[in-house]
Design a protein around this motif. Sequence first.
Motif, PDB file in Angstrom:
ATOM      1  N   GLN A 142       0.827  -1.210   0.000  1.00  0.00           N
ATOM      2  CA  GLN A 142       0.000   0.000   0.000  1.00  0.00           C
ATOM      3  C   GLN A 142       0.862   1.261   0.000  1.00  0.00           C
ATOM      4  N   ILE A 143       1.926   1.244   0.788  1.00  0.00           N
ATOM      5  CA  ILE A 143       2.822   2.404   0.828  1.00  0.00           C
ATOM      6  C   ILE A 143       3.485   2.609  -0.526  1.00  0.00           C
ATOM      7  N   ALA A 144       3.925   1.540  -1.153  1.00  0.00           N
ATOM      8  CA  ALA A 144       4.565   1.640  -2.474  1.00  0.00           C
ATOM      9  C   ALA A 144       3.573   2.164  -3.519  1.00  0.00           C
ATOM     10  N   ARG A 145       2.341   1.680  -3.476  1.00  0.00           N
ATOM     11  CA  ARG A 145       1.312   2.126  -4.420  1.00  0.00           C
ATOM     12  C   ARG A 145       1.028   3.618  -4.223  1.00  0.00           C
ATOM     13  N   MET A 198       1.662   9.358  -5.809  1.00  0.00           N
ATOM     14  CA  MET A 198       2.135  10.702  -5.488  1.00  0.00           C
ATOM     15  C   MET A 198       3.183  11.177  -6.494  1.00  0.00           C
ATOM     16  N   LYS A 199       4.072  10.282  -6.905  1.00  0.00           N
ATOM     17  CA  LYS A 199       5.087  10.642  -7.895  1.00  0.00           C
ATOM     18  C   LYS A 199       4.445  10.937  -9.245  1.00  0.00           C
ATOM     19  N   SER A 200       3.471  10.138  -9.619  1.00  0.00           N
ATOM     20  CA  SER A 200       2.768  10.363 -10.883  1.00  0.00           C
ATOM     21  C   SER A 200       2.036  11.707 -10.872  1.00  0.00           C
ATOM     22  N   PRO A 237       1.063  17.048 -13.414  1.00  0.00           N
ATOM     23  CA  PRO A 237      -0.027  17.775 -12.755  1.00  0.00           C
ATOM     24  C   PRO A 237      -1.181  18.005 -13.716  1.00  0.00           C
ATOM     25  N   GLY A 238      -2.361  18.074 -13.182  1.00  0.00           N
ATOM     26  CA  GLY A 238      -3.553  18.303 -13.994  1.00  0.00           C
ATOM     27  C   GLY A 238      -3.633  19.760 -14.439  1.00  0.00           C
ATOM     28  N   PRO A 239      -4.629  20.057 -15.253  1.00  0.00           N
ATOM     29  CA  PRO A 239      -4.780  21.439 -15.720  1.00  0.00           C
ATOM     30  C   PRO A 239      -5.102  22.383 -14.563  1.00  0.00           C
TER      31      PRO A 239
END
Length: 95
Positions: free
Chosen positions: A11-14, A19-21, A26-28
């Motif tokens: 879960q932590i890795a996911r 978070m990195k993605s 970033p979104g618009p």
Amino acid sequence: MTPEQDKSTEQIARQARRMKSTRDHPGPSPLRGIGTFGMVGWAIAVPTVGGAFLGLWLDQVAPQGFSWTIALILGGVVLGAIMAAAWINREGGER
């Protein structure tokens, strides 16, 4: 390691991947849209106003059978639209 610890680590890795993605893509942003709107406006307004002033000066210095002011205003609008379109295409290519 216990199965419970494996789930927690998974879960932590996911969550870290998510978070990195999010950070990398970033979104618009609404502020970016306002900035684009302002840039397009200035890209059209500056050549148009510059053409108007140059046209007024040319109408006094070198009068012709046509209005330099109107011709250069139209030229400024066309030049500004081309510059704005190029800027939008360049910005759109980054996504």
